[in-house]
Design a protein around this motif. Structure first.
Motif, PDB file in Angstrom:
ATOM      1  N   ALA A 168     -50.857 -60.645  -6.154  1.00 19.77           N
ATOM      2  CA  ALA A 168     -51.042 -59.242  -5.768  1.00 19.77           C
ATOM      3  C   ALA A 168     -52.535 -58.959  -5.676  1.00 19.77           C
ATOM      4  O   ALA A 168     -53.321 -59.523  -6.446  1.00 19.77           O
ATOM      5  N   PRO A 169     -52.936 -58.089  -4.732  1.00 17.54           N
ATOM      6  CA  PRO A 169     -54.365 -57.862  -4.511  1.00 17.54           C
ATOM      7  C   PRO A 169     -55.111 -57.445  -5.774  1.00 17.54           C
ATOM      8  O   PRO A 169     -56.224 -57.904  -6.015  1.00 17.54           O
ATOM      9  N   HIS A 170     -54.490 -56.579  -6.612  1.00 17.33           N
ATOM     10  CA  HIS A 170     -55.226 -56.060  -7.775  1.00 17.33           C
ATOM     11  C   HIS A 170     -55.531 -57.166  -8.785  1.00 17.33           C
ATOM     12  O   HIS A 170     -56.400 -57.013  -9.631  1.00 17.33           O
ATOM     13  N   GLU A 171     -54.815 -58.290  -8.715  1.00 22.90           N
ATOM     14  CA  GLU A 171     -55.039 -59.363  -9.696  1.00 22.90           C
ATOM     15  C   GLU A 171     -56.410 -59.999  -9.502  1.00 22.90           C
ATOM     16  O   GLU A 171     -56.970 -60.572 -10.443  1.00 22.90           O
ATOM     17  N   GLY A 172     -56.904 -59.945  -8.255  1.00 22.31           N
ATOM     18  CA  GLY A 172     -58.270 -60.413  -8.013  1.00 22.31           C
ATOM     19  C   GLY A 172     -58.448 -61.915  -8.098  1.00 22.31           C
ATOM     20  O   GLY A 172     -59.551 -62.418  -7.908  1.00 22.31           O
ATOM     21  N   GLY A 173     -57.403 -62.659  -8.386  1.00 20.75           N
ATOM     22  CA  GLY A 173     -57.523 -64.108  -8.531  1.00 20.75           C
ATOM     23  C   GLY A 173     -57.325 -64.811  -7.213  1.00 20.75           C
ATOM     24  O   GLY A 173     -57.489 -64.216  -6.144  1.00 20.75           O
ATOM     25  N   PRO A 174     -56.967 -66.091  -7.254  1.00 15.71           N
ATOM     26  CA  PRO A 174     -56.728 -66.817  -6.016  1.00 15.71           C
ATOM     27  C   PRO A 174     -55.506 -66.261  -5.292  1.00 15.71           C
ATOM     28  O   PRO A 174     -54.666 -65.591  -5.898  1.00 15.71           O
ATOM     29  N   SER A 190     -67.356 -67.361  -3.404  1.00 13.86           N
ATOM     30  CA  SER A 190     -67.770 -66.018  -3.793  1.00 13.86           C
ATOM     31  C   SER A 190     -67.117 -64.945  -2.926  1.00 13.86           C
ATOM     32  O   SER A 190     -67.314 -63.774  -3.144  1.00 13.86           O
ATOM     33  N   THR A 191     -66.387 -65.343  -1.912  1.00 12.06           N
ATOM     34  CA  THR A 191     -65.806 -64.325  -1.044  1.00 12.06           C
ATOM     35  C   THR A 191     -64.343 -64.080  -1.417  1.00 12.06           C
ATOM     36  O   THR A 191     -63.714 -64.889  -2.081  1.00 12.06           O
ATOM     37  N   SER A 192     -63.834 -62.958  -0.971  1.00  9.30           N
ATOM     38  CA  SER A 192     -62.431 -62.644  -1.244  1.00  9.30           C
ATOM     39  C   SER A 192     -61.727 -62.393   0.085  1.00  9.30           C
ATOM     40  O   SER A 192     -62.368 -62.204   1.107  1.00  9.30           O
ATOM     41  N   ILE A 193     -60.408 -62.403   0.036  1.00  6.01           N
ATOM     42  CA  ILE A 193     -59.637 -62.134   1.245  1.00  6.01           C
ATOM     43  C   ILE A 193     -58.814 -60.885   1.001  1.00  6.01           C
ATOM     44  O   ILE A 193     -58.088 -60.803   0.010  1.00  6.01           O
ATOM     45  N   ASP A 194     -58.960 -59.915   1.884  1.00  5.72           N
ATOM     46  CA  ASP A 194     -58.195 -58.677   1.743  1.00  5.72           C
ATOM     47  C   ASP A 194     -56.754 -58.895   2.180  1.00  5.72           C
ATOM     48  O   ASP A 194     -56.518 -59.563   3.187  1.00  5.72           O
ATOM     49  N   TYR A 195     -55.822 -58.331   1.454  1.00  4.73           N
ATOM     50  CA  TYR A 195     -54.432 -58.345   1.903  1.00  4.73           C
ATOM     51  C   TYR A 195     -53.687 -57.214   1.217  1.00  4.73           C
ATOM     52  O   TYR A 195     -54.184 -56.600   0.268  1.00  4.73           O
ATOM     53  N   ARG A 196     -52.495 -56.956   1.739  1.00  2.00           N
ATOM     54  CA  ARG A 196     -51.654 -55.929   1.142  1.00  2.00           C
ATOM     55  C   ARG A 196     -50.436 -56.578   0.501  1.00  2.00           C
ATOM     56  O   ARG A 196     -49.983 -57.642   0.980  1.00  2.00           O
ATOM     57  N   PRO A 197     -49.910 -55.995  -0.566  1.00  4.41           N
ATOM     58  CA  PRO A 197     -48.743 -56.607  -1.204  1.00  4.41           C
ATOM     59  C   PRO A 197     -47.590 -56.731  -0.210  1.00  4.41           C
ATOM     60  O   PRO A 197     -47.298 -55.775   0.522  1.00  4.41           O
ATOM     61  N   GLY A 198     -46.966 -57.904  -0.168  1.00  2.00           N
ATOM     62  CA  GLY A 198     -45.852 -58.129   0.756  1.00  2.00           C
ATOM     63  C   GLY A 198     -46.276 -58.908   1.993  1.00  2.00           C
ATOM     64  O   GLY A 198     -45.417 -59.322   2.781  1.00  2.00           O
ATOM     65  N   GLN A 199     -47.588 -59.129   2.189  1.00  2.00           N
ATOM     66  CA  GLN A 199     -48.027 -59.847   3.397  1.00  2.00           C
ATOM     67  C   GLN A 199     -47.902 -61.366   3.218  1.00  2.00           C
ATOM     68  O   GLN A 199     -47.655 -61.855   2.116  1.00  2.00           O
ATOM     69  N   PHE A 200     -48.082 -62.097   4.302  1.00  2.00           N
ATOM     70  CA  PHE A 200     -47.899 -63.551   4.266  1.00  2.00           C
ATOM     71  C   PHE A 200     -49.066 -64.271   4.930  1.00  2.00           C
ATOM     72  O   PHE A 200     -49.821 -63.678   5.696  1.00  2.00           O
ATOM     73  N   LEU A 201     -49.192 -65.558   4.616  1.00  2.00           N
ATOM     74  CA  LEU A 201     -50.145 -66.441   5.286  1.00  2.00           C
ATOM     75  C   LEU A 201     -49.370 -67.340   6.236  1.00  2.00           C
ATOM     76  O   LEU A 201     -48.210 -67.665   5.968  1.00  2.00           O
ATOM     77  N   THR A 202     -50.007 -67.766   7.296  1.00  2.00           N
ATOM     78  CA  THR A 202     -49.440 -68.810   8.152  1.00  2.00           C
ATOM     79  C   THR A 202     -50.239 -70.083   7.895  1.00  2.00           C
ATOM     80  O   THR A 202     -51.462 -70.086   8.075  1.00  2.00           O
ATOM     81  N   LEU A 203     -49.566 -71.128   7.414  1.00  2.00           N
ATOM     82  CA  LEU A 203     -50.260 -72.373   7.052  1.00  2.00           C
ATOM     83  C   LEU A 203     -50.052 -73.422   8.131  1.00  2.00           C
ATOM     84  O   LEU A 203     -48.972 -73.522   8.721  1.00  2.00           O
ATOM     85  N   ARG A 204     -51.104 -74.214   8.367  1.00  2.00           N
ATOM     86  CA  ARG A 204     -50.993 -75.355   9.281  1.00  2.00           C
ATOM     87  C   ARG A 204     -50.725 -76.592   8.421  1.00  2.00           C
ATOM     88  O   ARG A 204     -51.560 -76.996   7.621  1.00  2.00           O
ATOM     89  N   ILE A 205     -49.550 -77.185   8.621  1.00  2.00           N
ATOM     90  CA  ILE A 205     -49.111 -78.301   7.787  1.00  2.00           C
ATOM     91  C   ILE A 205     -49.204 -79.578   8.616  1.00  2.00           C
ATOM     92  O   ILE A 205     -48.651 -79.638   9.725  1.00  2.00           O
ATOM     93  N   MET A 243     -69.350 -58.955  -3.244  1.00  2.00           N
ATOM     94  CA  MET A 243     -68.385 -59.854  -2.615  1.00  2.00           C
ATOM     95  C   MET A 243     -68.050 -59.368  -1.209  1.00  2.00           C
ATOM     96  O   MET A 243     -67.821 -58.198  -0.991  1.00  2.00           O
ATOM     97  N   THR A 244     -68.016 -60.257  -0.275  1.00  2.00           N
ATOM     98  CA  THR A 244     -67.601 -59.874   1.071  1.00  2.00           C
ATOM     99  C   THR A 244     -66.162 -60.323   1.289  1.00  2.00           C
ATOM    100  O   THR A 244     -65.707 -61.280   0.689  1.00  2.00           O
ATOM    101  N   ALA A 245     -65.490 -59.615   2.153  1.00  2.00           N
ATOM    102  CA  ALA A 245     -64.096 -59.983   2.418  1.00  2.00           C
ATOM    103  C   ALA A 245     -64.028 -60.831   3.677  1.00  2.00           C
ATOM    104  O   ALA A 245     -64.748 -60.599   4.639  1.00  2.00           O
ATOM    105  N   GLN A 246     -63.188 -61.864   3.646  1.00  2.00           N
ATOM    106  CA  GLN A 246     -62.951 -62.666   4.836  1.00  2.00           C
ATOM    107  C   GLN A 246     -61.504 -62.480   5.252  1.00  2.00           C
ATOM    108  O   GLN A 246     -60.699 -61.968   4.516  1.00  2.00           O
ATOM    109  N   GLY A 247     -61.205 -62.987   6.434  1.00  2.00           N
ATOM    110  CA  GLY A 247     -59.811 -62.968   6.851  1.00  2.00           C
ATOM    111  C   GLY A 247     -59.554 -61.991   7.967  1.00  2.00           C
ATOM    112  O   GLY A 247     -58.508 -61.358   8.012  1.00  2.00           O
ATOM    113  N   ARG A 248     -60.542 -61.843   8.871  1.00  2.00           N
ATOM    114  CA  ARG A 248     -60.289 -60.972  10.016  1.00  2.00           C
ATOM    115  C   ARG A 248     -59.254 -61.618  10.913  1.00  2.00           C
ATOM    116  O   ARG A 248     -59.193 -62.848  11.030  1.00  2.00           O
TER     117      ARG A 248
END
Ligand SMILES: Cc1cc2nc3c(=O)[nH]c(=O)nc-3n(C[C@H](O)[C@H](O)[C@H](O)COP(=O)(O)OP(=O)(O)OC[C@H]3O[C@@H](n4cnc5c(N)ncnc54)[C@H](O)[C@@H]3O)c2cc1C
Length: 347
Positions: A69-75, A37-52, A1-6
Motif C-alpha cells: 500500500a502506498p502509505h507503507e512507503g516500502g518496496p 532514492s526514488t519512489s513510485i507513485d501508485y494508488r491502492p488497487g493498481q497493478f504493474l505489468t511485468l515483462r517475463i 525524493m522524486t517520484a518515477q513511473g510516468r
C-alpha cells in the motif's frame, strides 16, 4: 525524493526479497534497480505489468496487482499465484530470486477507491486478495472508512495473507470485519449465500476480485440486494496476448479524414487531429502525451478515460460494463472517433 513511473516509461525493478505466502503463491518485493532514492507513485488497487523472459517468444507480459500500500512507503510488492500450466506465473514463482531484474510498466488501473474515508464492502477469492489487501490496508491506515471483507479460498492452507488479515482485524476490531469462506468446508459460494453474508453492507461501495464464476456470483448477489451497479467495481485477472512493451506509433500519420480531439491530461489541455482509423491511445502517444496504458488490447482498463462530449466507438472491450459506458468511460487503446469533435478527460 522524486517520484518515477510516468505513463509510457519502462521501469527496471530489482527483486529485493521473495516471500513464500502459501504452497503456490509468492510475493516479490521490488525496488527500482537504478536509483534506490526514488519512489513510485501508485494508488491502492493498481497493478504493474511485468515483462517475463521467454526463450520461445523473447518475453511475455503479465499484470500483477500491488499487494503493498502506498502509505507503507516500502518496496513495491506483487503477489503471484501459480496458474496450473501457466507460463508467466510459474516462471516468476520458480525463477525470481533476490537480485532478479524485471522490466515493468508503471502502476495503472482504475480498481481503486475514490476516497479512503468511504465504508467499503470487499470480496476476494484466491489471488484476488492482492489488490483488495492494498485497498483495505490503505483505508485502515490513511482513511476513516470501515471495511467488511468476504474472502473465499479452497482450504485453510491456501489463504494468502491469513496472518496479516488476522493482525489487522485485531488492531482494528471496530473498523475491519473479515469473513472467511472455505470451499472444502462450505462448497463454492452461491450468489444466495453471498447475498446473505453481504446484506448488512450492500449499500457500500463494493470491490470484487477473483475467478470469473466468483465475481459473477458476487455481482448477482449485489444486484439482487439492490446495489447500485455503478458502485460495484470488479478487477478481472486475465493474461495479456500482446506485448505492451513494444509500441510502434509510426503508423499514426496525418490524414485528411481526421476528427479533432480535445484532451485533458495531467492538468494540461491539448487539441489534436484524430485520424479516423487510429485509436486514441496511439494518437496521444504519437503526439508525445504521457497517456497511461498497459495491455493495449481492451482487457485491463489501465487506459480508461472519459468522453465528455462527442462520441467514440470501441473496437473491443472486455472490462468496462454498461454502467461504466453510461458514464462515458472508454478504453483509449480501443477508441476511434465517431463524431467530428470529441472531448476526453483523464481527471
Ligand atoms: C489487472 C490484472 C491484475 C492481476 N493481478 C494478479 C495478481 O495479483 N496475482 C496473480 O497471481 N495474478 C494476477 N493477474 C493474472 C496474471 O496476469 C496472469 O494472467 C496469471 O498469472 C496467469 O498467467 P500465466 O502466464 O501463468 O498463465 P497463462 O496465461 O495461462 O499462460 C499460458 C500461456 O502462456 C503461453 N506460453 C507457454 N509457454 C510459453 C513460453 N515458454 N514462452 C512464451 N509463452 C508461453 C501460452 O501461449 C499459453 O497460452 C492479474 C491480471 C490482470 C489483468
Amino acid at each position: 525524493m522524486t517520484a518515477q513511473g510516468r505513463p509510457g516509461e519502462i521501469l527496471s525493478l530489482r527483486v529485493r526479497q521473495v516471500i513464500r505466502e502459501t504452497d503456490d503463491a509468492v510475493s516479490l518485493e521490488l525496488d527500482l534497480a537504478a536509483e534506490r532514492s526514488t519512489s513510485i507513485d501508485y494508488r491502492p488497487g493498481q497493478f504493474l505489468t511485468l515483462r517475463i523472459p521467454s526463450e520461445l517468444t523473447g518475453s511475455v507480459s503479465r499484470c500483477y496487482s500491488l499487494s503493498s500500500a502506498p502509505h507503507e512507503g516500502g518496496p513495491l510488492k506483487v503477489t503471484v499465484k501459480r496458474t496450473p500450466d501457466g507460463y508467466g506465473s510459474n516462471w516468476l514463482c520458480d525463477n525470481a530470486v533476490a537480485g532478479t531484474v524485471v522490466d515493468a510498466l508503471p502502476p495503472a488501473g482504475v480498481f481503486t477507491p475514490a476516497s479512503l474515508d468511504d465504508d467499503l464492502l470487499l470480496f476476494a477469492a484466491g489471488s484476488g486478495i492482492t489488490p483488495v489487501l492494498s485497498i483495505l490496508k490503505s483505508v485502515l491506515a490513511a482513511g476513516a472508512g470501515h471495511c467488511t471483507l468476504i474472502y473465499a479460498n479452497r482450504d485453510e492452507r491456501s489463504v494468502i495473507f491469513a496472518a496479516a488479515l488476522a493482525d489487522l482485524s485485531a488492531r482494528h476490531p471496530d473498523r475491519l470485519r473479515v469473513v472467511h469462506w472455505l470451499e472444502t468446508l462450505q462448497g463454492l459460494p452461491t450468489s444466495a449465500q453471498l447475498a446473505a453474508l453481504a446484506r448488512p453492507w450492500a449499500d457500500r461501495e463494493a470491490f470484487v476480485c477473483g475467478p470469473g464464476p466468483f465475481m459473477d456470483a458476487v455481482c448477482a448477489a449485489l444486484t439482487g440486494l439492490g446495489a447500485d451497479r455503478k458502485r460495484v467495481h470488479v478487477e478481472k485477472f486475465v493474461s495479456l496476448n500482446g506485448n505492451p512493451f513494444e509500441i510502434d506509433t509510426s503508423e499514426v500519420t496525418d490524414s485528411a479524414d481526421s476528427a479533432a480531439v480535445e484532451v485533458d491530461l495531467d492538468g494540461e489541455t491539448r487539441v489534436l487531429p484524430w485520424p479516423r482509423g487510429q485509436v486514441l491511445l496511439d494518437v496521444l502517444l504519437a503526439n508525445g502525451l504521457a497517456a497511461p496504458y498497459s495491455c493495449r488490447e481492451g482487457a485491463c482498463s489501465a487506459c480508461t478515460c472519459r468522453v465528455v462530449s462527442g462520441r467514440v466507438r470501441m473496437r473491443h472491450n472486455e472490462v468496462l460494463d454498461d454502467a461504466d459506458l453510461t458514464e462515458g468511460y472508454v478504453l483509449a487503446c480501443q477508441a476511434v472517433p465517431v463524431t467530428d469533435t470529441v472531448r476526453v478527460t483523464y481527471s
